[in-house]
Design an enzyme around this catalytic site. Sequence first.
Site, PDB file in Angstrom:
ATOM      1  N   TYR A  92       0.816  10.018  25.561  1.00 29.52           N
ATOM      2  CA  TYR A  92       0.050   8.799  25.301  1.00 29.52           C
ATOM      3  C   TYR A  92      -0.853   8.466  26.478  1.00 29.52           C
ATOM      4  O   TYR A  92      -0.642   8.914  27.601  1.00 29.52           O
ATOM      5  CB  TYR A  92       0.988   7.626  24.987  1.00 29.52           C
ATOM      6  CG  TYR A  92       1.833   7.153  26.147  1.00 29.52           C
ATOM      7  CD1 TYR A  92       1.488   6.006  26.865  1.00 29.52           C
ATOM      8  CD2 TYR A  92       2.985   7.835  26.510  1.00 29.52           C
ATOM      9  CE1 TYR A  92       2.262   5.564  27.913  1.00 29.52           C
ATOM     10  CE2 TYR A  92       3.769   7.400  27.565  1.00 29.52           C
ATOM     11  CZ  TYR A  92       3.406   6.264  28.260  1.00 29.52           C
ATOM     12  OH  TYR A  92       4.178   5.827  29.320  1.00 29.52           O
ATOM     13  N   ASN A 114       8.982  13.435  35.089  1.00 35.04           N
ATOM     14  CA  ASN A 114       8.268  12.918  36.259  1.00 35.04           C
ATOM     15  C   ASN A 114       8.804  13.641  37.489  1.00 35.04           C
ATOM     16  O   ASN A 114      10.000  13.578  37.787  1.00 35.04           O
ATOM     17  CB  ASN A 114       8.487  11.416  36.423  1.00 35.04           C
ATOM     18  CG  ASN A 114       7.663  10.601  35.452  1.00 35.04           C
ATOM     19  OD1 ASN A 114       6.796  11.125  34.760  1.00 35.04           O
ATOM     20  ND2 ASN A 114       7.945   9.317  35.371  1.00 35.04           N
ATOM     21  N   TYR A 162       8.527  13.784  41.470  1.00 37.86           N
ATOM     22  CA  TYR A 162       8.075  13.023  42.629  1.00 37.86           C
ATOM     23  C   TYR A 162       8.275  13.831  43.909  1.00 37.86           C
ATOM     24  O   TYR A 162       9.316  14.458  44.107  1.00 37.86           O
ATOM     25  CB  TYR A 162       8.864  11.721  42.784  1.00 37.86           C
ATOM     26  CG  TYR A 162       8.752  10.758  41.639  1.00 37.86           C
ATOM     27  CD1 TYR A 162       7.748   9.793  41.592  1.00 37.86           C
ATOM     28  CD2 TYR A 162       9.674  10.789  40.584  1.00 37.86           C
ATOM     29  CE1 TYR A 162       7.661   8.896  40.549  1.00 37.86           C
ATOM     30  CE2 TYR A 162       9.587   9.886  39.535  1.00 37.86           C
ATOM     31  CZ  TYR A 162       8.578   8.947  39.522  1.00 37.86           C
ATOM     32  OH  TYR A 162       8.497   8.062  38.481  1.00 37.86           O
ATOM     33  N   HIS A 199       5.772  -1.557  35.640  1.00 36.56           N
ATOM     34  CA  HIS A 199       5.288  -1.457  34.270  1.00 36.56           C
ATOM     35  C   HIS A 199       6.431  -1.728  33.297  1.00 36.56           C
ATOM     36  O   HIS A 199       7.604  -1.700  33.670  1.00 36.56           O
ATOM     37  CB  HIS A 199       4.719  -0.057  33.997  1.00 36.56           C
ATOM     38  CG  HIS A 199       5.759   1.012  34.025  1.00 36.56           C
ATOM     39  ND1 HIS A 199       6.282   1.507  35.206  1.00 36.56           N
ATOM     40  CD2 HIS A 199       6.408   1.675  33.020  1.00 36.56           C
ATOM     41  CE1 HIS A 199       7.183   2.425  34.938  1.00 36.56           C
ATOM     42  NE2 HIS A 199       7.295   2.546  33.618  1.00 36.56           N
ATOM     43  N   ASP A 232       7.560  -0.044  29.620  1.00 35.81           N
ATOM     44  CA  ASP A 232       7.256   1.017  28.665  1.00 35.81           C
ATOM     45  C   ASP A 232       6.702   0.370  27.393  1.00 35.81           C
ATOM     46  O   ASP A 232       7.332  -0.543  26.851  1.00 35.81           O
ATOM     47  CB  ASP A 232       8.519   1.812  28.333  1.00 35.81           C
ATOM     48  CG  ASP A 232       8.988   2.644  29.516  1.00 35.81           C
ATOM     49  OD1 ASP A 232       8.981   2.125  30.643  1.00 35.81           O
ATOM     50  OD2 ASP A 232       9.370   3.802  29.317  1.00 35.81           O
ATOM     51  N   HIS A 270       9.669  -2.587  35.673  1.00 35.92           N
ATOM     52  CA  HIS A 270      10.470  -1.738  36.544  1.00 35.92           C
ATOM     53  C   HIS A 270       9.544  -0.750  37.246  1.00 35.92           C
ATOM     54  O   HIS A 270       8.427  -0.499  36.797  1.00 35.92           O
ATOM     55  CB  HIS A 270      11.575  -1.004  35.781  1.00 35.92           C
ATOM     56  CG  HIS A 270      11.079  -0.128  34.680  1.00 35.92           C
ATOM     57  ND1 HIS A 270      10.864  -0.581  33.392  1.00 35.92           N
ATOM     58  CD2 HIS A 270      10.742   1.187  34.661  1.00 35.92           C
ATOM     59  CE1 HIS A 270      10.431   0.406  32.628  1.00 35.92           C
ATOM     60  NE2 HIS A 270      10.341   1.492  33.381  1.00 35.92           N
ATOM     61  N   ARG A 314      12.341  14.312  43.933  1.00 36.78           N
ATOM     62  CA  ARG A 314      13.168  13.758  42.874  1.00 36.78           C
ATOM     63  C   ARG A 314      12.473  13.955  41.539  1.00 36.78           C
ATOM     64  O   ARG A 314      11.247  13.825  41.440  1.00 36.78           O
ATOM     65  CB  ARG A 314      13.409  12.270  43.108  1.00 36.78           C
ATOM     66  CG  ARG A 314      14.374  11.657  42.087  1.00 36.78           C
ATOM     67  CD  ARG A 314      13.889  10.341  41.577  1.00 36.78           C
ATOM     68  NE  ARG A 314      14.806   9.787  40.579  1.00 36.78           N
ATOM     69  CZ  ARG A 314      14.498   8.791  39.767  1.00 36.78           C
ATOM     70  NH1 ARG A 314      13.311   8.238  39.836  1.00 36.78           N
ATOM     71  NH2 ARG A 314      15.364   8.352  38.875  1.00 36.78           N
TER      72      ARG A 314
END
Length: 360
Positions: free
Chosen positions: A112, A166, A168, A177, A179, A239, A250
Amino acid sequence: MKMSAGGFTDLREKLKAMTPHREEQRSGGEKRRRRPPSDEEDEEEEEVTARELEARKVKRGIAQARVFTPEECAHIEAKIDEVVARAERGLYREHTVDRAPLRNKYFFGEGYTYGPRLERRGPGQERLYSKGEVDEIPAWVHELVISRLVARGLIPEGFVDSAVINDYQPGGCIVSHVDPIHIFERPIVSVSFFSDSALCFGCKFQFRPIRVSEPVLCVPVRRGSVTVLSGYAADDITHCIRPQDIKERRAVIILRKTRPNAPRLDTNPLSPSITLPSERRHKLKAKRSHRKADPDAAHRPRILEMDKEQQRLSLFSRQDRRGNAGSENSWRRVDAASLYKHTHHTHTDAPSRQVKMRRH
């Protein structure tokens, strides 16, 4: 009761009379303790109370479980490394991979638009890509991750149709943000790998330099643990991942279900990403990215024309030195011929010039 010689009926009264200052200090202390609080103290107390109440609401919407052993984590982390390697080789579709400083995202099943990729800025403007714009969820995600969560009763069978990885690097982050509620059903499920970190709620970000306010709640997320967000924690407070909480590499696998009525982008049915075979699409993407990486590409046609003009002038100079241009008529014939050649090649050489540009 007998009265003593000093006129006191009780030894305690005599002691009070001998040390009156202690009684004054005690009474003064009582007066200080009874002093009404100031307006600033009232506001501070109210703020702490409000944050505590909000933190309790957030906690009620969070469930965590330790699911994967260190050995299982290592196996899954090797699979994540394979995803990174495939992306580096350009083996995924265009909208599967999203790169950012110190953080890469890999969309599978459903992707998206968000952030700078929105056609219109603001909450509620996120849109799913058309079906087929991102790669399918890898089989190992189903086998090693989703099936384990179903077996533990953390998600129902057939719930997940969107998986995002994700990845990192130290100091990476994702800003505050929620979701998109109009895109994804609840709960939001995430599984952590490679290292421990923290998930923070209610932070505000400032940039240049990056700064993050104190969170309403900070929840540790351990390697191999699953975090499930629902209710207030998923819908009514933001969050984020703060830069200071990513001390080592991570990765997190986010598992979600899209809503049946989630809006999608209107795409052109003749778009190359839909009609072209995947191999040719990857080649076109590589060429586009190569041109973007070449800052001189826009100036190269002008440089080529200047080179051609320089060659023409050099030709005149050589003719003059050899003495072949002894008459004005011969000079004009050379000039006319070279001008005709220059004009003619302006059109006929264009395809070869484009090929050379693409090589750069």
